[in-house]
Design a protein around this motif. Sequence first.
Motif, mmCIF file in Angstrom:
data_model
loop_
_atom_site.group_PDB
_atom_site.id
_atom_site.type_symbol
_atom_site.label_atom_id
_atom_site.label_comp_id
_atom_site.label_asym_id
_atom_site.label_seq_id
_atom_site.Cartn_x
_atom_site.Cartn_y
_atom_site.Cartn_z
ATOM 1 N N LEU A 9 14.105 -24.578 35.637
ATOM 2 C CA LEU A 9 12.792 -23.963 35.249
ATOM 3 C C LEU A 9 11.630 -24.544 34.542
ATOM 4 O O LEU A 9 12.454 -25.629 33.689
ATOM 5 C CB LEU A 9 13.156 -22.930 34.368
ATOM 6 C CG LEU A 9 14.759 -22.679 35.120
ATOM 7 C CD1 LEU A 9 15.465 -21.525 33.942
ATOM 8 C CD2 LEU A 9 14.283 -20.681 36.302
ATOM 9 N N HIS A 10 10.409 -24.340 33.420
ATOM 10 C CA HIS A 10 9.871 -24.792 32.500
ATOM 11 C C HIS A 10 10.324 -23.465 31.945
ATOM 12 O O HIS A 10 9.837 -22.559 31.892
ATOM 13 C CB HIS A 10 8.734 -24.687 32.798
ATOM 14 C CG HIS A 10 7.572 -24.868 32.228
ATOM 15 N ND1 HIS A 10 6.697 -25.134 31.496
ATOM 16 C CD2 HIS A 10 7.525 -26.737 31.476
ATOM 17 C CE1 HIS A 10 5.328 -25.848 30.484
ATOM 18 N NE2 HIS A 10 6.386 -26.355 31.013
ATOM 19 N N VAL A 11 10.950 -23.472 30.350
ATOM 20 C CA VAL A 11 10.858 -23.472 29.156
ATOM 21 C C VAL A 11 10.156 -23.598 27.855
ATOM 22 O O VAL A 11 10.285 -24.933 27.330
ATOM 23 C CB VAL A 11 12.364 -23.751 28.724
ATOM 24 C CG1 VAL A 11 12.569 -22.681 27.622
ATOM 25 C CG2 VAL A 11 13.316 -23.221 29.796
ATOM 26 N N THR A 12 9.517 -22.588 28.466
ATOM 27 C CA THR A 12 8.256 -22.535 26.870
ATOM 28 C C THR A 12 8.652 -22.237 25.578
ATOM 29 O O THR A 12 9.749 -21.018 25.597
ATOM 30 C CB THR A 12 7.028 -22.462 27.027
ATOM 31 O OG1 THR A 12 6.803 -20.975 28.045
ATOM 32 C CG2 THR A 12 6.620 -23.474 27.878
ATOM 33 N N LEU A 20 9.025 -24.910 20.761
ATOM 34 C CA LEU A 20 8.067 -25.157 20.361
ATOM 35 C C LEU A 20 7.394 -26.130 21.380
ATOM 36 O O LEU A 20 6.456 -26.034 22.085
ATOM 37 C CB LEU A 20 7.908 -25.525 19.258
ATOM 38 C CG LEU A 20 8.322 -24.456 18.268
ATOM 39 C CD1 LEU A 20 8.252 -25.510 16.512
ATOM 40 C CD2 LEU A 20 7.046 -23.551 18.047
ATOM 41 N N ARG A 21 8.648 -27.139 21.917
ATOM 42 C CA ARG A 21 8.067 -27.972 22.831
ATOM 43 C C ARG A 21 8.518 -27.947 23.999
ATOM 44 O O ARG A 21 9.814 -27.936 24.208
ATOM 45 C CB ARG A 21 9.065 -29.671 21.792
ATOM 46 C CG ARG A 21 8.605 -30.968 23.319
ATOM 47 C CD ARG A 21 9.253 -31.746 22.661
ATOM 48 N NE ARG A 21 10.281 -32.123 22.873
ATOM 49 C CZ ARG A 21 11.209 -32.757 24.139
ATOM 50 N NH1 ARG A 21 11.005 -32.544 24.502
ATOM 51 N NH2 ARG A 21 12.754 -31.851 23.732
ATOM 52 N N PRO A 22 7.606 -27.631 24.671
ATOM 53 C CA PRO A 22 8.398 -26.730 26.395
ATOM 54 C C PRO A 22 9.885 -27.635 26.690
ATOM 55 O O PRO A 22 9.389 -29.781 26.775
ATOM 56 C CB PRO A 22 7.388 -26.983 27.430
ATOM 57 C CG PRO A 22 6.306 -26.881 25.946
ATOM 58 C CD PRO A 22 6.048 -27.458 24.661
ATOM 59 N N ILE A 23 10.497 -27.370 27.452
ATOM 60 C CA ILE A 23 11.069 -28.511 28.445
ATOM 61 C C ILE A 23 11.736 -27.869 29.405
ATOM 62 O O ILE A 23 11.155 -26.803 29.619
ATOM 63 C CB ILE A 23 12.885 -28.379 27.917
ATOM 64 C CG1 ILE A 23 13.513 -26.921 28.024
ATOM 65 C CG2 ILE A 23 13.138 -28.499 25.759
ATOM 66 C CD1 ILE A 23 14.881 -26.957 27.582
ATOM 67 N N ASN A 48 14.053 -34.896 31.713
ATOM 68 C CA ASN A 48 12.654 -35.742 31.074
ATOM 69 C C ASN A 48 12.102 -35.555 32.775
ATOM 70 O O ASN A 48 11.817 -34.810 33.574
ATOM 71 C CB ASN A 48 13.810 -37.179 31.013
ATOM 72 C CG ASN A 48 13.876 -38.129 32.279
ATOM 73 O OD1 ASN A 48 13.428 -37.836 33.208
ATOM 74 N ND2 ASN A 48 14.543 -39.094 32.069
ATOM 75 N N ALA A 49 10.771 -36.296 31.931
ATOM 76 C CA ALA A 49 9.326 -36.271 32.620
ATOM 77 C C ALA A 49 9.924 -36.633 34.094
ATOM 78 O O ALA A 49 9.223 -36.244 34.680
ATOM 79 C CB ALA A 49 8.241 -36.973 32.533
ATOM 80 N N THR A 50 11.098 -37.400 34.849
ATOM 81 C CA THR A 50 10.665 -37.721 35.682
ATOM 82 C C THR A 50 12.495 -36.917 36.698
ATOM 83 O O THR A 50 12.251 -37.376 37.988
ATOM 84 C CB THR A 50 11.695 -39.567 35.920
ATOM 85 O OG1 THR A 50 13.140 -39.778 34.988
ATOM 86 C CG2 THR A 50 10.547 -40.240 35.145
#
Length: 94
Positions: A9-12, A20-23, A48-50
């Motif tokens: 999931l993209h949690v915003t 505040l910073r999406p994860i 993380n991004a990878t």
Amino acid sequence: MLPRSGDVLHVTRAASVQFLRPIMFRVIRVHDWPTYDGWMWLDGYELNATGDAVSRRSIFVQAAGLRQLRVTPQPRQHTVRPRRPLVRTPVRVG
């Protein structure tokens, strides 16, 4: 949308003001704990991004604010294969 185990999931901030910073978040389990209408507790890993897990977390979010990045495929039906007959040969002893 009710996430399932394995979903990413993209949690915003739309899901909760704490983000505040999406994860990116990979779901382990959705708790059935009583909450406010439209809210849920999720256990999983922050990615993380990878896409590697960096920390395990429990988050309290609104289901309407979650966005699925990757959906876990539906489990396949278990196929039973016929077994081959076992071939036994005599063994010499001594």
